[in-house]
Structures are given as structure tokens and as C-alpha cells.
Design a protein around this motif. Structure first.
Motif, PDB file in Angstrom:
ATOM      1  N   LEU A  64       0.783  -1.531   0.484  1.00 29.45           N
ATOM      2  CA  LEU A  64      -0.216  -0.315   0.332  1.00 29.45           C
ATOM      3  C   LEU A  64       0.643   0.985   0.200  1.00 29.45           C
TER       4      LEU A  64
ATOM      5  N   SER B 242       0.700   3.923  -2.765  1.00 31.86           N
ATOM      6  CA  SER B 242       0.339   5.232  -2.449  1.00 31.86           C
ATOM      7  C   SER B 242       1.256   6.205  -3.232  1.00 31.86           C
TER       8      SER B 242
ATOM      9  N   TRP C  88      -5.622   3.324   2.374  1.00 32.34           N
ATOM     10  CA  TRP C  88      -4.493   3.134   2.775  1.00 32.34           C
ATOM     11  C   TRP C  88      -4.809   3.482   4.265  1.00 32.34           C
TER      12      TRP C  88
END
Ligand SMILES: Cc1cc2nc3c(=O)[nH]c(=O)nc-3n(C[C@H](O)[C@H](O)[C@H](O)COP(=O)(O)OP(=O)(O)OC[C@H]3O[C@@H](n4cnc5c(N)ncnc54)[C@H](O)[C@@H]3O)c2cc1C
Ligand code: FES
Length: 501
Positions: free
Chosen positions: A97, A101, A383
Motif C-alpha cells: 500500500l 500510494s 490507505w
């Protein structure tokens, strides 16, 4: 010179101008009020305005006068901590993640640049990570495997970084990183915010921030902004006394900008794995090299650090000529390696923060804009749990203890002697700490001979500040608050000035 942040000036300030705004002159209301007009605050404001929210941004300097003005603006998925460490701390899914991101942040910046037609030298390029002399190359193998598991499938090991004058040895190549001119980008963002109905007020210092059903921000001039949501984007939260500040530490980091003949250095982003690490990029005919970090308020040898940076650069890039820029700035390092973005822990509802963004704050600031817009709009975001500010990372416990032991030790300054015994001994143009009975006083002696005296006790949690000769500021060794020579607060977590004597 940018008096708001300190004494040194970055290449960005010297090569771009920002739109000017006036200060707040009456009480106002908005859906969202954002304190802090750096990359985090302005990105959130831009995205929220785009979705039809009414937004007010407050900043106590001009816009982009905090750490964003001092960045080196590598836009990268290669983070300060290695992916194999981050996966150990946050699990493989956490590492995935994180990579996702940061890649999304770079894509978002690219999209905004295109959609808004912002001329800010944005370009995609490769990034190279290499080890320092004496370090095992195994780090690169581990990192390659971990990066691929995190989804950075295009990473590869190459024989050396593409630098003729500097044999880095084997290096990890990460394609599709990016760089830009941060001030030109944010000047464009600020104009779009105004176009979309946002209101930006500068020279407006927030002295009290409250969450709740109707959140509110009180300014130093006595005006009140009420809002449904507040985002504190002040780099380190000025509204939080303890919860976050035990989980991150403030570091000063140093940068030089050296003239280099065009096309002699291959354009890419470069980092080594030293601790502290070196970070390198090009901006036209300037080689920008950073590193030599130390904990804020715990060293005052800036000249030596700039010299070491210069020597390091000249040895590896003998074609550099004049050192045209030298500047320093502050980064907030979280104990578990990733930023805190979300609801402020142990606080009322509707109060969000973004902090702990290390040397990756341009991408983290953009992630914050995306994530906080979703939270405010009531949308799910994959996230959110990873960046949750109240998280407790059990595997970071050792670092938590080390950092807080270090902070505890700084309180010994309450009982030590001052730097000098009398005001008259403080050299002109500098500051020093004096002891008067039980009290410690921060004395600044200006060029005309006038003395300015403040309490040396930091209004955040009572640390004793130290004089920073290079930036001409008072720096707190506990959590990184900084004050100008006459005691005006520059960096949080302190929200108030040093107390006048
Ligand atoms: C030398 C250096 C190099 C870096 N290099 C990189 C890099 O290559 N890549 C990368 O991704 N990141 C890098 N970073 C990190 C990145 O620049 C920062 O993390 C990021 O800019 C922080 O943005 P921000 O908007 O959160 O905070 P800031 O830009 O610091 O903005 C906060 C704003 O809040 C305002 N403010 C504070 N208190 C108050 C108050 N009480 N009332 C009103 N306003 C207030 C300040 O005036 C300031 O304008 C670097 C940082 C430094 C110092
Ligand atoms: S910054 Fe926390 S005590 Fe000074």
C-alpha cells in the motif's frame, strides 16, 4: 532571504515567485479549514475545492514558506526506509500500500500539472539507490526482492548508476520516478484554489485549534474560523501536545546547490544507503546534494556539515564549480517509518492531521490530500488504516524507547550552566543561553547592540532551546520547535512564542 523559515534560501525561492495573499480580517466559516499552506495543505485544498467544498487555508507566513520551500523535490516511490524494513514493520500488504500510494501521488501530481497546464519543469526520470563504501551489496538484493513484493515490478539491479565520474558500484534502478519545481507547481495550485472559490489567508497565525461538530480555529489577531472539518497541515501538528510527538523526531537536513556544466551529469535521482543518506538530483545546471542530518537542537556545527557535503560532492562530481546555494530544513521522522495522516489521536472528531513525512513529504503531502479528501467526503480509502495516526507498531517499540530516552535526556539542560555568564558577553549578531538563578534565558544581541531576552523554556513541553548559529534561530532539542532570534515561533509543535522577559 526568507525570514519566516530561517536564514538560508533555497534555489526554488530564488527562481520563482508565489502569489501574495492578505491576512484574515473577520470571522469566517467554511466546510473545511486547513492550517498550513505547504504541499499538504494546498493539495488538500485543491482537491476539496475541486469537489465543491468551501475551503479556507490559513498560514502564518506567505504560502509555501515552510519545509516545502526547502525541499529537494524528488518525487519517488523509494522511501527513506527500505521496503524490507517497512514490510517487517507493517507487513507485506502495508509495504504494498505504501508503494501504491506513493506511485499514485506522483501520478496525481502529473495529472494536475497536465490538467491545470502548470509550467513547473515536471519530468519523469529513473532513480538509483546504491550502497556506501563498506556496506554489503546484499542490501540491494533484499531491497529488490522486497520492492517487487511491494509491487514495484520494474525495479532492477544494474552494474552501476549512469554516472561517469562516480562509480557507485551495483545499483537498484527504479523507473518512472519524477522531479519538478515545487514553488512553480504550488503557485499554479494556489491560483486554481482561488479560481474554484477557495480562500487563502496568509500572515495569519493559528493559536488554538479545536475539533468537534463545529470545529474552530482562533487566530493571533482574535478572529475565529469555524468549519465542519479542520486539517492541521503544519508539518508537525501544532494542536497536539504529546500523542504524536512521542512517535516522531525532528531532524535538520542540509543541502548544497552547485553549478555544473549542462549535460555532464546524467539526469536522474540518486540516493545512497548511508545513515544519514545522501540525496542528489539535477535542476538545469545545478547539482543539488543533500544529507548530513542531525537531530534538531542537538548539534550546532552547520558549517562543518556544509563543508563535508561539498567535499563529498566534489570527490564524486569533480566537474562542479561554484556552490551557489546552501540551505537547511526540517524533516519529521516517525519511529515506524511512515507518515501519520488521519484523525488526530485522542482528540475530538473532525480534526485531521498530516505529519511524519520524513524526506518524502512531497509525495506524502499529496497522499494526504487524496486520503483526507476521501475521509471528509465519507468515502472508503484503502490507505486509511496504514496511515492511521493512532496506530501502534509493536515492532517499532525499540525505536520508540530510544527516541523518547533521547528526549528525556535533553531535560538535563534545566540544571546545567548557561553558555555564558553575562548578557554583555554575548557576541554581536548571535544568541546564547544564560542562567539567572533558577531560570534560563535566551539572549540575542543584535547588530546595533540591542539585547533581546526571552525565557529559554520551550512553550510546547518545557525543553530548553539552543542557539542555531547558522539559521539564527532558537531550536528545541525535544520535539523540534524553532523560534526566530527574538523568540517568534517558526516551527511547531509549539504554537506560541518564547515568553518575553
Ligand atoms: C532539505 C529538505 C529536503 C527534502 N527533500 C524532499 C524530497 O526530495 N522529496 C520529498 O518528497 N520530500 C522532501 N522533503 C520533505 C518535504 O519537503 C516536506 O515533508 C514537505 O514539504 C512538508 O510539507 P507540509 O505541507 O506538510 O509542511 P510545510 O511545507 O512545512 O507547511 C506547513 C505550513 O504551516 C504553516 N504553519 C505552521 N504553524 C502554523 C500556525 N500555528 N498557524 C498558521 N500556519 C502555520 C507554516 O508557515 C508552513 O507554511 C525535504 C525536506 C527538506 C527540509
Ligand atoms: S518542542 Fe516539545 S518541548 Fe520543545
Amino acid at each position: 532571504m526568507n525570514d519566516h523559515s530561517g536564514k538560508s534560501i533555497s534555489v526554488w525561492m530564488a527562481t520563482a515567485s508565489l502569489p501574495l495573499f492578505s491576512s484574515l480580517t473577520k470571522n469566517e466559516h467554511a466546510n473545511v479549514c486547513i492550517v498550513g499552506a505547504g504541499i499538504s495543505g494546498l493539495t488538500a485544498a485543491y482537491l476539496l475545492c475541486h469537489e465543491g467544498k468551501s475551503v479556507i487555508v490559513l498560514d502564518d507566513g506567505p504560502i509555501v514558506s515552510g519545509e516545502t520551500e526547502r525541499t529537494t523535490a524528488h518525487l519517488t516511490t523509494v522511501l527513506e526506509d527500505r521496503y524490507y524494513e517497512l514490510a517487517w514493520l507493517h507487513g507485506e500488504e502495508g509495504a504494498r500500500l505504501l508503494a501504491e500510494s506513493h506511485a499514485a501521488a506522483i501520478d496525481t501530481i502529473e495529472r494536475i500539472v497536465i490538467e491545470e497546464g502548470i509550467d513547473c519543469d515536471f519530468e519523469r526520470l529513473d532513480g538509483y539507490l546504491f550502497t556506501s563504501p563498506g556496506e554489503s551489496n546484499a542490501i540491494l538484493e533484499w531491497e529488490l526482492e522486497a520492492a517487487k513484493r511491494a509491487g514495484l515490478n520494474n525495479a532492477e539491479i544494474v552494474a552501476r548508476a549512469p554516472l561517469e565520474s562516480f562509480d557507485t558500484g551495483r545499483a537498484l534502478r527504479f523507473p518512472r520516478q519524477a522531479q519538478f519545481h515545487p514553488l512553480k507547481y504550488l503557485a499554479g495550485i494556489a491560483k486554481s484554489i482561488i479560481r474554484d472559490g477557495g480562500r487563502i489567508y496568509t500572515q495569519t497565525h493559528a493559536t488554538k485549534v479545536d475539533g468537534g461538530e463545529t470545529a474552530s480555529i482562533l487566530t493571533q489577531d482574535g478572529f475565529l474560523v469555524t468549519a465542519d472539518f479542520v486539517i492541521v497541515a503544519t508539518n508537525t501538528p501544532v494542536n497536539d501536545l504529546l500523542a504524536i510527538h512521542t512517535k516522531q523526531a525532528a531532524y535538520r537536513t542540509f543541502v548544497i546547490g552547485a553549478s555544473v556544466p549542462m549535460d555532464l551529469v546524467h539526469k536522474a535521482l540518486y540516493w545512497d544507503t548511508s545513515d544519514p543518506y545522501h540525496y542528489i538530483r539535477l535542476a538545469k545546471d545545478l547539482l543539488i546534494v543533500g544529507g548530513e542530518d542531525h537531530k534538531t537542537g542537538q548539534a550546532d556545527d552547520t558549517e562543518a556539515r556544509y563543508l563535508r557535503l561539498e567535499q563529498w560532492a566534489r570527490t564524486r562530481f569533480p566537474m562542479i564549480t561554484e556552490i551557489k546555494f546552501r540551505w537547511s530544513g526540517q524533516v519529521m521522522r516517525p519511529i515506524d517509518g511512515i507518515a501519520f495522516i488521519g484523525h488526530n489521536p485522542m482528540d475530538k472528531k473532525n480534526l485531521y492531521i498530516v505529519t511524519g513525512d520524513s524526506g518524502n513529504g512531497i509525495t506524502y503531502g499529496t497522499i494526504a490530500g487524496l486520503l483526507l479528501t476521501d475521509l471528509i467526503q465519507g468515502r472508503e480509502n484503502a490507505w486509511a488504516a496504514l496511515y492511521e495516526p493512532s496506530r501502534k507498531t509493536i515492532r517499532a517499540l525499540k525505536r520508540f524507547v530510544q527516541e523518547n530516552f533521547n528526549v528525556a535526556l535533553t531535560y538535563k539542560d534545566w540544571i546545567t550552566q548557561g553558555n555564558l555568564e553575562k548578557d554583555a558577553l554575548v557576541p554581536i549578531g548571535t544568541g546564547a543561553i544564560l542562567r539567572r538563578g533558577l531560570f534560563k534565558i535566551a539572549v540575542y544581541h543584535d547588530e546595533s547592540g540591542k539585547m533581546y531576552e526571552c525565557s529559554a523554556v520551550c512553550p510546547h513541553l518545557g525543553g530548553i532551546v539552543a542557539w542555531n548559529h547558522s539559521e539564527e534561530t532558537w531550536d528545541c532539542p525535544c520535539h523540534g520547535s524553532r523560534f526566530d532570534k527574538i523568540g517568534k515561533v517558526l516551527n511547531g509543535p509549539a504554537i506560541n512564542n518564547l515568553q518575553k522577559i
